[in-house]
Structures are given as C-alpha cells and as structure tokens.
Design an enzyme around this catalytic site. Sequence first.
Site, PDB file in Angstrom:
ATOM      1  N   SER A  63       3.877  -1.643  44.802  1.00  0.00           N
ATOM      2  CA  SER A  63       3.646  -0.451  44.465  1.00  0.00           C
ATOM      3  C   SER A  63       4.725   0.662  44.595  1.00  0.00           C
ATOM      4  O   SER A  63       5.735   0.540  44.060  1.00  0.00           O
ATOM      5  CB  SER A  63       2.043   0.114  45.294  1.00  0.00           C
ATOM      6  OG  SER A  63       1.447   1.187  44.616  1.00  0.00           O
TER       7      SER A  63
ATOM      8  N   HIS B  24       0.296  -1.091  39.054  1.00  0.00           N
ATOM      9  CA  HIS B  24      -1.154  -1.082  38.909  1.00  0.00           C
ATOM     10  C   HIS B  24      -1.650  -0.847  37.554  1.00  0.00           C
ATOM     11  O   HIS B  24      -2.452   0.003  37.190  1.00  0.00           O
ATOM     12  CB  HIS B  24      -1.870  -0.126  39.911  1.00  0.00           C
ATOM     13  CG  HIS B  24      -1.352  -0.141  41.125  1.00  0.00           C
ATOM     14  ND1 HIS B  24      -1.459  -1.561  41.978  1.00  0.00           N
ATOM     15  CD2 HIS B  24      -0.782   0.838  42.219  1.00  0.00           C
ATOM     16  CE1 HIS B  24      -0.754  -1.287  43.152  1.00  0.00           C
ATOM     17  NE2 HIS B  24      -0.588  -0.034  43.243  1.00  0.00           N
TER      18      HIS B  24
END
Length: 244
Positions: free
Chosen positions: A134, A170
Amino acid sequence: MPADQPTILATSGGYRPASRTYLEFDALVHHAVELSGVTGRAPKVTVVGTASGDQRFFNDHLHQAGRVAGFDISTLDLFPMPNHDDVPGMLLEQDVVWVNGGSVANLLAVWQVHELGAPMRAAWEAGVVLAGVSAGSICWYVGGTTDSFGPELRAVTNGLSLLPYGNGVHYDSEARRRPLVHELVAAGTLPTTHCTDDGVGLVYHGTELVEAVSERDGKGAYIVTREGDAAVEERLEPRRLVNP
C-alpha cells in the site's frame, strides 16, 4: 548476500491472519526474501512503519511473525527519533526492507525530514530488496492515489521516483481507486501507472517490470497508459506463488 541487481517488490498484500499469533507473513513477503537470494542464515528483514506512526504494538506482531517464518526481523522507527545511530548503514546491512501501509503522504513527509530518500536509493542500488504494501508500495514510484488527506481519494506525486511510473494499490477492493487512476493518467497528472489487486505484487529489476505475482487466486495486475486524452488499461495475469 544482496540481490544481483536493484530489485523492488511493490504490493497490495503480504500479511495473513494467524491462529497462534496475530498475523503471519504471506507469500509476498516470502517472495521478497527469495528475491534477495539469501541462503545459509536467517534473512535480515527490516520493517519500516512510518506510514502508521511506528506503532510499537504492531512491531511486536511483526517480531512474532518473523519468529514463525525464521526471519531476523528488525524495525526502523523514526518516532520520536530514529532508533538507529546510523540509518544508512543499517539499511545496507539488510536483505529486505519492507515498508508498511498507512498514510503515504505522512510517510514521504517524515522521510524527507530525515533525508531518507538517498539512503533508500543507495540500499536499492546495492542489492537490498525494497518492498512493501500500500503506502509501502506507492512510495517507490512517482506517486499514486491515496486517502492520506481524507475519505476522498487524491493524487500524491512526490514519491521517491525510483520507479518512473505511477502506482495504484487496492485496485479491486476500493471502488474509487480504478476510476481515479484513469482520470489522473488521462490528465497527465500521473505517468503510465502500474496497479495491483489485493494480494498481488509487481517485481522490478532496475526500473523494468519483469513479473506480476500473487498470493491469492483470481487476482490481477494492470498497466494504465495515456492515449490521447484517454486512459487505456491492460491486464497482466500474475504468477501464483506458493503460500508458505
């Protein structure tokens, strides 16, 4: 033993729930270690938690996960001050530097204050595998999409730029990620952008994307490029890793 060339593994994964401990390292973290080429001893992995404020309780979870995996885990903490006298030297001693998720905007700001960009580049050039999830993925690129500033996703464009692309993380689990990547690439705010579904990682040798890998079935990676005033997306099928 460093990797034989500068290597980055940028991911939207790496951890999984565990039965006896809070979490375990999933296949993507293990793959980062494999990319380092270390043999004959416990791999040295330092975890950087700047993006979530160097949470000490999470550091403990990571040490437990490292015990289970057989890794020599250390952490680089910058709050309230660096926990190593010689941060550049410590980074060069690692096999893998894994950067955790959280606020990529805050991560980049704190790294800038501590002048961490040059030591990260030096470690990369020396063959230390740079990796993360991330925020710990976006940081290696020019930038990407982030919720660092609030619930509405925005662009961040001051990444370390070791990789000359944008990054979308994501991609399959947060509905606004894909359309915003397309908007930013179409507008020229981000360059060609490489994206990962949850559980997927992208392997780079130097600045060349060489492979997409996944610790989950049915997941994808994507390259979004600009053609005229529009964004065009190409799907990459990852190689399925064996879960440890």
